[in-house]
Each structure stands twice: as structure tokens, then as C-alpha cells.
Design a protein around this motif. Structure first.
Motif, PDB file in Angstrom:
ATOM      1  N   TYR A 198       0.816  -1.211   0.000  1.00  0.00           N
ATOM      2  CA  TYR A 198       0.000   0.000   0.000  1.00  0.00           C
ATOM      3  C   TYR A 198       0.856   1.271   0.000  1.00  0.00           C
ATOM      4  N   GLY A 199       2.152   1.116  -0.232  1.00  0.00           N
ATOM      5  CA  GLY A 199       3.012   2.279  -0.372  1.00  0.00           C
ATOM      6  C   GLY A 199       3.346   2.978   0.923  1.00  0.00           C
ATOM      7  N   GLU A 200       3.185   2.313   2.067  1.00  0.00           N
ATOM      8  CA  GLU A 200       3.520   2.966   3.336  1.00  0.00           C
ATOM      9  C   GLU A 200       5.022   3.209   3.418  1.00  0.00           C
ATOM     10  N   ASP A 235       5.402 -11.416   8.420  1.00  0.00           N
ATOM     11  CA  ASP A 235       4.208 -12.135   8.015  1.00  0.00           C
ATOM     12  C   ASP A 235       4.200 -12.253   6.495  1.00  0.00           C
ATOM     13  N   LEU A 236       3.821 -13.409   5.976  1.00  0.00           N
ATOM     14  CA  LEU A 236       3.928 -13.664   4.538  1.00  0.00           C
ATOM     15  C   LEU A 236       3.160 -12.656   3.684  1.00  0.00           C
ATOM     16  N   GLU A 237       2.073 -12.103   4.213  1.00  0.00           N
ATOM     17  CA  GLU A 237       1.302 -11.134   3.439  1.00  0.00           C
ATOM     18  C   GLU A 237       2.036  -9.815   3.262  1.00  0.00           C
ATOM     19  N   ASN A 238       3.127  -9.632   4.002  1.00  0.00           N
ATOM     20  CA  ASN A 238       3.893  -8.390   3.877  1.00  0.00           C
ATOM     21  C   ASN A 238       5.351  -8.691   3.535  1.00  0.00           C
ATOM     22  N   ALA A 239       5.581  -9.817   2.878  1.00  0.00           N
ATOM     23  CA  ALA A 239       6.953 -10.249   2.622  1.00  0.00           C
ATOM     24  C   ALA A 239       7.595  -9.560   1.425  1.00  0.00           C
ATOM     25  N   ALA A 240       6.792  -9.099   0.485  1.00  0.00           N
ATOM     26  CA  ALA A 240       7.341  -8.582  -0.776  1.00  0.00           C
ATOM     27  C   ALA A 240       7.693  -7.100  -0.657  1.00  0.00           C
ATOM     28  N   SER A 241       8.723  -6.806   0.132  1.00  0.00           N
ATOM     29  CA  SER A 241       9.122  -5.414   0.324  1.00  0.00           C
ATOM     30  C   SER A 241       9.663  -4.786  -0.954  1.00  0.00           C
ATOM     31  N   ASP A 295       8.249  -4.472  -3.600  1.00  0.00           N
ATOM     32  CA  ASP A 295       7.167  -3.742  -4.265  1.00  0.00           C
ATOM     33  C   ASP A 295       6.964  -2.351  -3.671  1.00  0.00           C
ATOM     34  N   ASN A 296       7.903  -1.909  -2.859  1.00  0.00           N
ATOM     35  CA  ASN A 296       7.792  -0.618  -2.186  1.00  0.00           C
ATOM     36  C   ASN A 296       8.918   0.300  -2.652  1.00  0.00           C
ATOM     37  N   ALA A 297       8.573   1.540  -3.016  1.00  0.00           N
ATOM     38  CA  ALA A 297       9.563   2.469  -3.572  1.00  0.00           C
ATOM     39  C   ALA A 297      10.662   2.807  -2.569  1.00  0.00           C
ATOM     40  N   ASP A 298      10.331   2.905  -1.273  1.00  0.00           N
ATOM     41  CA  ASP A 298      11.346   3.235  -0.267  1.00  0.00           C
ATOM     42  C   ASP A 298      12.418   2.155  -0.177  1.00  0.00           C
ATOM     43  N   ILE A 299      11.999   0.901  -0.166  1.00  0.00           N
ATOM     44  CA  ILE A 299      12.955  -0.199  -0.088  1.00  0.00           C
ATOM     45  C   ILE A 299      13.843  -0.208  -1.325  1.00  0.00           C
ATOM     46  N   TYR A 300      13.236  -0.041  -2.471  1.00  0.00           N
ATOM     47  CA  TYR A 300      14.005  -0.034  -3.715  1.00  0.00           C
ATOM     48  C   TYR A 300      15.023   1.095  -3.720  1.00  0.00           C
ATOM     49  N   PRO A 351       4.458   5.647 -11.723  1.00  0.00           N
ATOM     50  CA  PRO A 351       4.495   5.679 -10.256  1.00  0.00           C
ATOM     51  C   PRO A 351       3.135   5.318  -9.659  1.00  0.00           C
ATOM     52  N   SER A 352       3.167   4.582  -8.561  1.00  0.00           N
ATOM     53  CA  SER A 352       1.945   4.217  -7.845  1.00  0.00           C
ATOM     54  C   SER A 352       2.336   3.755  -6.450  1.00  0.00           C
ATOM     55  N   PRO A 353       1.516   4.023  -5.447  1.00  0.00           N
ATOM     56  CA  PRO A 353       1.801   3.478  -4.114  1.00  0.00           C
ATOM     57  C   PRO A 353       1.355   2.020  -3.968  1.00  0.00           C
ATOM     58  N   PHE A 354       0.681   1.500  -4.972  1.00  0.00           N
ATOM     59  CA  PHE A 354      -0.050   0.234  -4.882  1.00  0.00           C
ATOM     60  C   PHE A 354       0.654  -0.860  -5.675  1.00  0.00           C
TER      61      PHE A 354
END
Length: 378
Positions: free
Chosen positions: A82-84, A105-111, A113-118, A325-328
């Protein structure tokens, strides 16, 4: 109140559990993360009760064995899909590390997909591993024990197929999707910009790379995409959907969403976020030992099921550094597609044809009976 004998048995059982988990934990730390003694390692935990404490303890022990300095961060992690944003504390800890391993938690494993992590991966010379072996069952599985050399050989050999080729994805549910893929750099089949394997079967991963452990996916943002896409699985929902979701895609954009309750849920999310209907990702699984039944139990098919050889998944929203760009970012997919790249059939109704490749089977035989590594886990 426990008796001394029961307390001793409990301690012995915990010690045995750690022993059982160590082969998988060492494979993660030494094989897939490729941690070196002079690297600063950050182990990031989200405090989720879905992550087994014994798994965390085994990972800490395996990292300690490398001699690399370890820091542990425990926070309520942002929801990456959700782009947090990262908090100052989180970004500060990440920026001081060479290697980030997170166990969420597995539902939040794909970091990824987040612009900050990238951004952190590139700004801070960082490589990231998302540990999805969050339970003893997965950490002791054949999947977690998979030889890194074999994994990366199939990964790089698959990536070499992506040379400005046309892709066609179909299945019996009605998927009929055509894509033009960006070219992958040509070169040594044992190396890529993502990872390399030396003559001693040791993996080397450069900064700016992100990986699941256990792994098993080729993922990319297509240059062009058009057609019909049907999801039988969707992130956030366990098992098969009550009714498949049918997406119509024109020039990269989802123009129609059809189906039942889950389709309405996805359509609402796509409308809520800027550029949420942009088709940003196509991927297929390459590891046959990803357990099917275990994957169907969780609401995170993107973490477990979509690593499975012969599966596919696609996503809408953000692909960091490409697209719009997208937060999603949200994923869905299926288990029995047929995928052709040019004239080559890569997946045949859910079967990953590379598992029959003579070179792959020869390499697998280096570790034992090839069938133990190249047959499907149920």
C-alpha cells in the motif's frame, strides 16, 4: 508448575528443533544471502505471531557463525503493497547495513514492491533477502534445502530466454495474453547482474539486488502487453477464488474487471490508488519443491505458491524504476498456464519444461538423485 524433568524435556526439544532448522538457515545465510564476515547484517522482524521464534533463533545462529556483525530491528513494519513509508528509525538502521534480511508475516513479505525499499537498495549499497521460510515446516522443507547453484542456474538460464522476445500466456480458464519483453543482457549463463556462481558453486550477489528465500521466480515489467488475463489465486485470499477474476488489458492498462466478490474487491483497490490499474509485472515460478498444499493454506500466494515451477503471476500498480508511479502493488495468478517465449514452450499446462533440460539434470545429479530436486512437491 513444570517439574524439573518436564523442563529438561522442553529444553531438549527446543535444542533438537534448532538442530533440525540449521541446514535450512545456513542455506539461507551462506547460500542465498552469501553473507561475508566483513558485512554488516540487519535482521528486521515485525513481531508477527505467524513467524516461528525457533526460525528466528536459527537464522541468528547461522549469521553468528559467519562472523558478520549482526543488528536486530523489531518494528511494526510498513505495509509495503500500500506504499507505506519507512520510519526514520527503520531507514536509519537499513542505511547502516550491507545486507538486510527481513522475516515478516507472509502477506507483507514482498518489500521489493515498495519504492522506499528499492531506493534504499541503490542509495545505500544494500542487498535484501525476504525470508519466507517463516515456520519450521518450510525451513526444514526440500525447498529451503535447495542447492543455490541449481536454483541460480535455472534462474539465469530462464532469464537468458528474455532477448527482445514475444511472450504468449494462455490457460484453460481463458487467459490469452501477449507481451513484448525487454531484452536480458547476453553473456555467461552462470552469471547475471542479479547473481553469479563461481567454480566452487559459491553464490555472489551484488548490492542493489532483492531475493526471496526460498526463491524461485523470474519477474519482469513487459515492454508491451495486451489481452485477457484470468486469476484463480489472489494475494490476500487463501486457496482458490470462489470465482476466477477476468481482466481485460489494453496497452498496459486494465480496462475491465469481471468476476465475483474477489473481483469487486480488487477493482475497488485499483480505483482507490493512483495508477492502480497499470499492468506492471509478469512472472513465472521455477522451483518444483515449493509445497502446493502449504501454499494453498495461506493468504499470501505471492510468497509461496507463485515460486512454484510452472505457476504464473501478474501484478497491477508499481514496478519500481519502470512503468508508472503508484503506491499500490497487487498480485494474482494461476497454476496451470502455458507460456511460450518466441517458439519455445517454457511452461506446458503448468509443467516447467526446463526440469527436463539435460544440462539442468546433469547439474542436479551433482547433489544426488535428480528426481529429488526436479520433481514436484505436492
Amino acid at each position: 508448575m513444570p517439574t524439573p524433568s518436564s523442563a529438561n524435556r522442553s529444553a531438549k526439544n527446543k535444542a533438537m528443533e534448532i538442530v533440525d532448522l540449521m541446514p535450512g538457515a545456513r542455506n539461507c545465510v551462506n547460500g542465498y544471502c552469501a553473507i561475508q564476515p566483513d558485512e554488516r547484517v540487519l535482521l528486521w522482524l515485525d513481531g508477527s505471531d505467524t513467524v516461528g521464534p525457533a526460525v528466528v533463533n536459527a537464522l541468528v545462529k547461522a549469521i553468528d557463525e559467519t562472523g558478520a556483525p549482526l543488528s536486530v530491528l523489531r518494528t511494526k513494519a510498513p505495509i509495503f503493497r500500500y506504499g507505506e513509508r519507512l520510519s526514520p528509525v527503520e531507514e536509519g538502521a537499513i542505511s547502516n547495513a550491507n545486507v538486510l534480511m527481513h522475516v515478516f508475516d507472509l502477506e507483507n513479505a514482498a518489500s521489493v514492491d515498495n519504492a522506499d525499499i528499492y531506493r534504499c537498495m541503490w542509495e545505500h549499497e544494500l542487498r535484501v533477502t525476504s525470508v519466507i521460510a517463516t515456520t519450521p515446516r518450510i525451513m526444514t522443507s526440500d525447498w529451503a534445502h535447495y542447492p543455490p547453484e541449481l536454483h541460480y542456474y535455472m534462474w539465469i538460464k530462464s532469464a537468458r530466454l528474455l532477448c527482445e522476445t514475444e511472450a504468449h500466456l494462455t490457460d484453460d480458464l481463458g487467459t490469452d495474453l501477449r507481451m513484448k519483453l525487454f531484452p536480458w543482457p547476453k553473456g555467461d549463463p552462470f552469471s547475471s547482474s542479479w547473481a553469479s556462481v563461481d567454480k566452487k558453486a559459491k553464490v555472489h550477489r551484488p548490492a542493489g539486488t532483492w531475493e526471496f528465500f526460498p526463491g524461485g521466480t523470474i519477474a519482469l515489467c513487459p515492454q508491451a502487453v495486451e489481452g485477457t488475463l484470468v486469476f484463480e489465486l489472489l494475494e490476500g485470499f487463501a486457496g482458490y477464488l470462489s470465482e476466477p477474476i477476468r481482466l481485460t488489458i489494453k496497452d498496459h492498462w486494465v480496462t475491465k474487471v469481471e468476476g465475483g466478490t474477489e473481483a469487486k474487491w480488487l477493482k475497488e483497490r485499483m480505483r482507490r490508488y493512483n495508477n492502480g490499474s497499470y499492468f506492471c509485472e509478469f512472472a513465472w515460478g521455477i522451483n518444483p519443491r515449493s509445497p502446493l498444499q502449504e501454499g494453498l493454506k495461506v493468504k499470501a500466494p505471492d510468497s509461496l505458491l507463485f515460486r512454484r515451477a510452472g505457476s504464473f503471476h501478474c501484478a497491477v500498480g508499481l514496478w519500481p524504476g519502470m512503468g508508472v508511479p503508484s503506491p499500490f502493488h497487487w498480485d494474482g495468478g494461476g497454476l496451470k498456464p502455458t507460456l511460450t517465449l518466441g517458439k519455445k514452450t517454457v511452461i506446458d499446462r503448468g509443467y516447467f519444461t526446463m526440469l527436463d533440460d539435460p544440462d539442468v539434470r546433469e547439474l542436479a545429479s551433482k547433489y544426488g538423485n535428480p528426481e529429488e530436486f526436479l520433481s514436484y512437491e505436492s
